[in-house]
Enzyme design. Sequence first.
Site, PDB file in Angstrom:
ATOM      1  N   HIS A  83       0.692  -1.173  -0.163  1.00 17.83           N
ATOM      2  CA  HIS A  83      -0.092  -0.167  -0.062  1.00 17.83           C
ATOM      3  C   HIS A  83       0.909   1.159   0.095  1.00 17.83           C
ATOM      4  O   HIS A  83       1.344   1.683   0.974  1.00 17.83           O
ATOM      5  CB  HIS A  83      -0.891  -0.117   1.208  1.00 17.83           C
ATOM      6  N   GLU A 134       2.947   0.537   3.442  1.00 18.08           N
ATOM      7  CA  GLU A 134       2.149  -0.627   4.377  1.00 18.08           C
ATOM      8  C   GLU A 134       2.409  -1.769   3.679  1.00 18.08           C
ATOM      9  O   GLU A 134       1.891  -2.047   2.373  1.00 18.08           O
ATOM     10  CB  GLU A 134       0.940  -0.318   4.568  1.00 18.08           C
ATOM     11  N   ASN A 152      -5.764   3.884   6.500  1.00 16.25           N
ATOM     12  CA  ASN A 152      -7.195   4.328   6.475  1.00 16.25           C
ATOM     13  C   ASN A 152      -8.014   4.149   7.456  1.00 16.25           C
ATOM     14  O   ASN A 152      -9.085   4.706   7.618  1.00 16.25           O
ATOM     15  CB  ASN A 152      -7.477   3.985   5.075  1.00 16.25           C
TER      16      ASN A 152
HETATM   17  P1  NAD Z   1      -7.529   6.406 -10.339  1.00 13.62           P
HETATM   18  O1  NAD Z   1      -9.005   6.578 -10.487  1.00 13.62           O
HETATM   19  O2  NAD Z   1      -6.693   7.701 -10.255  1.00 13.62           O
HETATM   20  O3  NAD Z   1      -6.989   5.338 -11.402  1.00 13.62           O
HETATM   21  C1  NAD Z   1      -7.477   3.886 -11.645  1.00 13.62           C
HETATM   22  C2  NAD Z   1      -6.936   3.625 -13.070  1.00 13.62           C
HETATM   23  O4  NAD Z   1      -7.151   2.246 -13.041  1.00 13.62           O
HETATM   24  C3  NAD Z   1      -7.565   4.241 -14.036  1.00 13.62           C
HETATM   25  O5  NAD Z   1      -6.484   4.765 -15.053  1.00 13.62           O
HETATM   26  C4  NAD Z   1      -8.279   3.155 -14.753  1.00 13.62           C
HETATM   27  O6  NAD Z   1      -8.834   3.253 -16.080  1.00 13.62           O
HETATM   28  C5  NAD Z   1      -7.625   1.824 -14.338  1.00 13.62           C
HETATM   29  N1  NAD Z   1      -8.753   0.643 -14.268  1.00 13.62           N
HETATM   30  C6  NAD Z   1      -9.752   0.268 -13.926  1.00 13.62           C
HETATM   31  N2  NAD Z   1     -10.093  -1.043 -14.160  1.00 13.62           N
HETATM   32  C7  NAD Z   1      -9.064  -1.524 -14.681  1.00 13.62           C
HETATM   33  C8  NAD Z   1      -8.652  -2.713 -15.238  1.00 13.62           C
HETATM   34  N3  NAD Z   1      -9.823  -3.940 -15.027  1.00 13.62           N
HETATM   35  N4  NAD Z   1      -7.660  -3.045 -15.711  1.00 13.62           N
HETATM   36  C9  NAD Z   1      -6.608  -1.918 -15.801  1.00 13.62           C
HETATM   37  N5  NAD Z   1      -6.658  -0.859 -15.467  1.00 13.62           N
HETATM   38  C10 NAD Z   1      -7.989  -0.491 -14.914  1.00 13.62           C
HETATM   39  O7  NAD Z   1      -7.427   5.332  -8.934  1.00 13.62           O
HETATM   40  P2  NAD Z   1      -6.025   5.765  -7.834  1.00 13.62           P
HETATM   41  O8  NAD Z   1      -6.184   7.054  -7.071  1.00 13.62           O
HETATM   42  O9  NAD Z   1      -4.789   5.500  -8.514  1.00 13.62           O
HETATM   43  O10 NAD Z   1      -6.379   4.527  -7.051  1.00 13.62           O
HETATM   44  C11 NAD Z   1      -6.089   3.243  -7.571  1.00 13.62           C
HETATM   45  C12 NAD Z   1      -5.886   2.346  -6.283  1.00 13.62           C
HETATM   46  O11 NAD Z   1      -5.079   2.606  -5.402  1.00 13.62           O
HETATM   47  C13 NAD Z   1      -7.154   1.868  -5.681  1.00 13.62           C
HETATM   48  O12 NAD Z   1      -7.277   0.659  -5.179  1.00 13.62           O
HETATM   49  C14 NAD Z   1      -7.057   2.794  -4.572  1.00 13.62           C
HETATM   50  O13 NAD Z   1      -7.697   2.470  -3.318  1.00 13.62           O
HETATM   51  C15 NAD Z   1      -5.585   2.736  -4.190  1.00 13.62           C
HETATM   52  N6  NAD Z   1      -4.941   3.723  -3.350  1.00 13.62           N
HETATM   53  C16 NAD Z   1      -5.388   5.080  -3.632  1.00 13.62           C
HETATM   54  C17 NAD Z   1      -4.635   6.034  -3.006  1.00 13.62           C
HETATM   55  C18 NAD Z   1      -5.175   7.595  -3.079  1.00 13.62           C
HETATM   56  O14 NAD Z   1      -4.641   8.567  -2.429  1.00 13.62           O
HETATM   57  N7  NAD Z   1      -5.803   7.868  -4.453  1.00 13.62           N
HETATM   58  C19 NAD Z   1      -3.736   5.950  -2.026  1.00 13.62           C
HETATM   59  C20 NAD Z   1      -3.246   4.670  -1.690  1.00 13.62           C
HETATM   60  C21 NAD Z   1      -3.853   3.375  -2.563  1.00 13.62           C
END
Ligand code: NAD
Length: 283
Positions: free
Chosen positions: A140, A152, A190
């Site tokens: 994470h 994490e 979180n």
């Molecule tokens: P985001 O919406 O910016 O990006 C997600 C991307 O995944 C998009 O480009 C989308 O097109 C792509 N996607 C969706 N389904 C897909 C698939 N089946 N195959 C390939 N690509 C696919 O989201 P994010 O903020 O980057 O979050 C992504 C992950 O990271 C989530 O699980 C989120 O919980 C986790 N996360 C987010 C944060 C944050 O601060 N935003 C921090 C830590 C972890």
Amino acid sequence: MKIQKVMVIGAGQMGGGIAQICAQAGYDVLLNDLQEDSLDRGLTVMEKNLSRQVGKGKLTTEEKEAALNRIIRSTNLDDASGADIVIEAAVENMTVKTEIFKKLDKFAPAHAILATNTSSLPITEIAAATKRPEKVIGMHFMNPVPVMKLVEIIRGLATTNEVYTRVEEMTKSLNKTPVEVNDFPGFVSNRVLMPMINEAIYTLFEGVASKEAIDDVMKLGMNHPLGPLELADFIGLDTCLSIMEILHEGFGDSKYRPCPLLRKYVKAGWLGKKTGRGFYIYE
Ligand code: NAD
């Protein structure tokens, strides 16, 4: 076996950042998303980030080019056949993640580790979608990935010590600090952060103060670098809502119920910085 080839699933905020730091650390990177335009967006952001580092004298133009050249585009999950580790950073949704992991399990070589950057979903449940739960682990990263030191690391029920150690070593090679936590909804980060953000949204919803005032109280009074509403916009309101729902469902405790105002913003498509509007408006 040494980890050299890293596949990153999702070229959004997190996946793009993870791909960038892996490429900068010398790994060969396959960056996967559903569509070419998502890859274009992710790579444009990365190019800008690296150029900013060049501007600040932290990176040479040659190092920037070398990092970008280590990244190969992919829109096909069967490209996992060339990976030593896959780090999944697609949307925070269990159905989407288990579908991806089933396919990765099919295509990735037997030795490959399958990691997820989930913010809150159970690693053990994601692992159970594969026939190699001993090689599935949570990694994470924090947002923005190139800046934040913490990763994490979360073992699923079946994750082996060897897999844990290899992921810990890889994390250190990315110049990040690994911290081990157990597989509970929201992990530590979180579980503590998101209820605070949700409570800040409730204070706005109930008219206790304006959004600016709420953020000022937490910045000036608690020394937080960002106010909770600014931070929510930065994380993405859809991601915040998903995490609150996972905490609510996972613990069955009403103290985690998502604020109706958060649901309303997500329904409106006001997802924060990434869509140009959340609690604040971004030009
Ligand atoms: P985001 O919406 O910016 O990006 C997600 C991307 O995944 C998009 O480009 C989308 O097109 C792509 N996607 C969706 N389904 C897909 C698939 N089946 N195959 C390939 N690509 C696919 O989201 P994010 O903020 O980057 O979050 C992504 C992950 O990271 C989530 O699980 C989120 O919980 C986790 N996360 C987010 C944060 C944050 O601060 N935003 C921090 C830590 C972890």
